[in-house]
Design a protein around this motif. Sequence first.
Motif, PDB file in Angstrom:
ATOM      1  N   ASN A 244       0.838  -1.199   0.000  1.00  0.00           N
ATOM      2  CA  ASN A 244       0.000   0.000   0.000  1.00  0.00           C
ATOM      3  C   ASN A 244       0.870   1.245   0.000  1.00  0.00           C
ATOM      4  N   ALA A 245       0.212   2.377  -0.173  1.00  0.00           N
ATOM      5  CA  ALA A 245       0.947   3.633  -0.342  1.00  0.00           C
ATOM      6  C   ALA A 245       1.672   4.049   0.932  1.00  0.00           C
ATOM      7  N   GLY A 249       5.686  -1.878  -0.018  1.00  0.00           N
ATOM      8  CA  GLY A 249       5.453  -3.237  -0.491  1.00  0.00           C
ATOM      9  C   GLY A 249       4.840  -3.247  -1.878  1.00  0.00           C
ATOM     10  N   PRO A 250       5.019  -4.343  -2.616  1.00  0.00           N
ATOM     11  CA  PRO A 250       4.447  -4.445  -3.971  1.00  0.00           C
ATOM     12  C   PRO A 250       2.926  -4.474  -3.900  1.00  0.00           C
ATOM     13  N   GLN A 251       2.278  -3.751  -4.815  1.00  0.00           N
ATOM     14  CA  GLN A 251       0.824  -3.611  -4.719  1.00  0.00           C
ATOM     15  C   GLN A 251       0.056  -4.436  -5.736  1.00  0.00           C
ATOM     16  N   VAL A 255       6.692 -10.140  -6.237  1.00  0.00           N
ATOM     17  CA  VAL A 255       7.934  -9.761  -6.915  1.00  0.00           C
ATOM     18  C   VAL A 255       9.023 -10.753  -6.509  1.00  0.00           C
TER      19      VAL A 255
ATOM     20  N   GLN B 318      11.885   2.798 -11.323  1.00  0.00           N
ATOM     21  CA  GLN B 318      12.243   1.588 -10.575  1.00  0.00           C
ATOM     22  C   GLN B 318      11.096   1.136  -9.679  1.00  0.00           C
ATOM     23  N   LEU B 319      10.500   2.063  -8.939  1.00  0.00           N
ATOM     24  CA  LEU B 319       9.396   1.692  -8.044  1.00  0.00           C
ATOM     25  C   LEU B 319       8.200   1.179  -8.845  1.00  0.00           C
ATOM     26  N   PHE B 322       7.784  -2.439  -9.658  1.00  0.00           N
ATOM     27  CA  PHE B 322       7.281  -3.339  -8.621  1.00  0.00           C
ATOM     28  C   PHE B 322       5.917  -2.882  -8.096  1.00  0.00           C
ATOM     29  N   ALA B 323       5.340  -1.844  -8.699  1.00  0.00           N
ATOM     30  CA  ALA B 323       4.091  -1.262  -8.188  1.00  0.00           C
ATOM     31  C   ALA B 323       4.219  -0.956  -6.702  1.00  0.00           C
ATOM     32  N   ALA B 324       5.354  -0.382  -6.342  1.00  0.00           N
ATOM     33  CA  ALA B 324       5.593  -0.055  -4.933  1.00  0.00           C
ATOM     34  C   ALA B 324       5.615   1.455  -4.760  1.00  0.00           C
ATOM     35  N   ALA B 325       5.138   1.911  -3.616  1.00  0.00           N
ATOM     36  CA  ALA B 325       5.021   3.353  -3.376  1.00  0.00           C
ATOM     37  C   ALA B 325       6.302   3.954  -2.809  1.00  0.00           C
TER      38      ALA B 325
END
Lengths: 512, 512
Positions: A244-245, A249-251, A255, B318-319, B322-325
């Motif tokens: 989460n934002a 962590g990957p959303q 990964v 880069q973020l 990974f769909a990371a915030a």
Amino acid sequence: MLAAVLAQAGAAPPKIAITETAAFDAASVPAFTGDYADVYAHLQKQRAADLAQLQRWVRQPSISAQDKGIDAMAELLRGDLQKLGFRDTALVPTSGHPGVYGYYDAGAEHTLVVYMMYDVQPIEPTGWKVDAFDGALVDDPKLGKVLMARGATNQKGPQRAFLNALDAVIQVRGKPPVNLIVLAEGEEELGSPHYPEVVAKYEAQLRKADGVFFPMNTQDRDGEASMFLGVKGILYLELEAKGNAKTGGPQKSEVHGSLAAKLDSPSWRLVQALATLTTPDGEIAVPGYRDAIRAPNVEEQRLFNGLVAKRAGDTQKQLDAFAAARWKNGRNDRDASAAELFDTTLNIDGLVAGYTGEGVKTILPHRAVAKVDSRLVPDQTPDEAVALIRKQLDAKGFDDIEIRKLSGYPPAQTSVEAPLTRAAIGTYRKHGFTPPVAPRIGGSAPYYVFTQTLGLPMIAGGLGHGSGAHAPNEYMVIEPLKGSKIAGLVQTEQFYVDLLYSLADALKQPKQ
Amino acid sequence: MLAAVLAQAGAAPPKIAITETAAFDAASVPAFTGDYADVYAHLQKQRAADLAQLQRWVRQPSISAQDKGIDAMAELLRGDLQKLGFRDTALVPTSGHPGVYGYYDAGAEHTLVVYMMYDVQPIEPTGWKVDAFDGALVDDPKLGKVLMARGATNQKGPQRAFLNALDAVIQVRGKPPVNLIVLAEGEEELGSPHYPEVVAKYEAQLRKADGVFFPMNTQDRDGEASMFLGVKGILYLELEAKGNAKTGGPQKSEVHGSLAAKLDSPSWRLVQALATLTTPDGEIAVPGYRDAIRAPNVEEQRLFNGLVAKRAGDTQKQLDAFAAARWKNGRNDRDASAAELFDTTLNIDGLVAGYTGEGVKTILPHRAVAKVDSRLVPDQTPDEAVALIRKQLDAKGFDDIEIRKLSGYPPAQTSVEAPLTRAAIGTYRKHGFTPPVAPRIGGSAPYYVFTQTLGLPMIAGGLGHGSGAHAPNEYMVIEPLKGSKIAGLVQTEQFYVDLLYSLADALKQPKQ
């Protein structure tokens, strides 16, 4: 407040104060004296046809979780009620599977509600010796002839046995001694999410009723019968951590596992969040979680004392049933029994994240889920319980953990002094049993809709033995070995005849 | 000792001290100057036949986890080596899937080992646009013509492209510039459990070799190529809590969830045990776990500085990958990169206990398992790492948690100053690339058998772009769109020709 009597220093199990010394003994209740030899004889004669009725029921699949055969079973039950002489019958649409309603007008002053469930558990993929829907009769060398099928004991066997008994009463005596409302659901195995809708539809009729009954096999393998007067409530949650934002962590998807060096892990987050809910020894650590619990009252303590006396010396047998070496955190027998009856729980039913197969796969999962249930005792409520869990997670910095409430309802209880209860005990006494009477069981059922919503006394019981309710090779004994104390199908039905008349008598007495 | 430079106050991410200010720049290495226009032309001519070889490879399933097509693929590889002129070839029996050995005697003074893997990941049940073993050519609007198949990029595509290049060298120039040992395994996707057996069998021959090469596509979607000089090691564990004589809980099978009142829960036990391994924020909390880690040396710091300079401004890209915030616990870009290269990890790959399906099922599971991996950097060892985890669990009272080691091997590294490394960089330079050079990647591979067991320098690389290694629609670009910097199959093969000659030259230099 039970909190006052719970010593929770570190990992010490909670102590529940039992100050009463008197013990309830079912032998104090006189045996029921009704004589229904004519109905007994009819049941003996109908033996083959009545067994065929049980087989007919278990041969109709009705797996609520998979919506397999549900509508057909609902219609089968409704049709059976109609054939028995129930004047009004109906399928009751709900947001889920339908309920089934039936009203038998016996022209009596009083009305007994019969709760039923027509759904069954899914079939386990392995372990069945017979087809689960064949209705097979199997010779068990230790028990005798058993009906082995899904639903045999949970709950089609005892329910249809009760209807066989009712049919015999009607055939021989013309009508039952009391008006009957059958109100069945098809989602008991799902946590009864829509049963309140079924009850609401017939609330006016139900409010005129005087008590509720649920037929069930209560004898164990040794033939000992038992009674219980209540059930715990339940709160069933899913706790989920996901990318989460706020906490990273990957959303979107898992990964590569090596990214743990620089990406937050929802799995660790779930582990750490869960860890704030119990002590290292697994005792509940949610502040205030037990505050709402009222201490056992005098009646409950007397029932408890009676139970403990009956169970004395049974420790190994009880532990063996669960293949467990000891009670939780070293509780003694008495404390373990007290916890089962009077304490709440916080249990992990399931954990799942990432790769759960054999061998090696290196991923950093984007979500992790725990399934958690809590058994609720008086005066806990599901909403207060979930609020306390939420509060603890928030207080510990885990406000990103999502809590989903899948099910929740309060406990239910009927007094041992209720005429309905005494009538049931008297029926056991007539059949030679002096059952231990538990104020409640550790398990849950939605009986609150009767005891709390409608204010009716409710009793569950019967003779008969079955097992494997949620396991392969579920069975109910039809014809026990010679010398066994287990009731066969005929005696089980004869017990229901007595019980029906005994309960009808009780309904005429003022409610307690 | 890295421990000295790791500030671990509470949940603060570890700081890795980078005191060097100089940065390595691949532009400092002169471009390789060999001219193989005749071989280039041959490859151009052979284009269709060479592509058919890649398709032939990916059409042969070789799923190690399911033992599907493994023996056939091993024999296909062995046969191909024989056809190419490898004098000695053999299938190498192991306790698991066979290895494949091939020796090409070029009459040269020096020998290059080529590491290969012939196995692939299982097929994902959904998401594939084509049959994973059809060897389909697909037009990707953003990339061009791609070979879409399991193994296309991991690792059959680049490996067969390398053999195509070798074939062209032999056809045009008569023989390769160096003797070759191909040593392949069929269990890379399983964590290479038996590759040491393959290496042991040929240890005498391998000890006479001078370096190791692994062909791989290193270009990203934008055509940027990159290099890395090492890999992390890995420790892969299963941690299991189950009912037992000491800490209680059901030992044989799950029990009813309501029994949580009086029976210990292996699931809570696992949760509480795991919680002792990290801080609430998911940073490693095992005492001494980082003590063995040596601080980045001057070379590693220079490489790191070079990488950081190349990545500057790329944070969002880069973020987004990974769909990371954010980076873990708020690390900045630099600290995140440092952690990926120089820090160890403790990652939950999977969690499983009890009921993991939809909806409600109330059980107290008799076992709970966590799959945990740790990436190891110099000078950590798998055995020391697992001993520290064991020690922490024991110290916190969780000596009943079983630890099963499923895989474990140390890291591997080659110097940027090694002639083999400089030769590879020079080849990229010849093709117009100035790759960022990482001292290692965050991922793991069993290269230690070469760098540590045999003391050989090892380099992995190549042009070409592919993706989806462990996902549906795995692909390798065959014919890129006009204007793309991605190398098509022919240029990828031409690069391997240069690299083979460049590496051969390097092997003649004294080792560093």
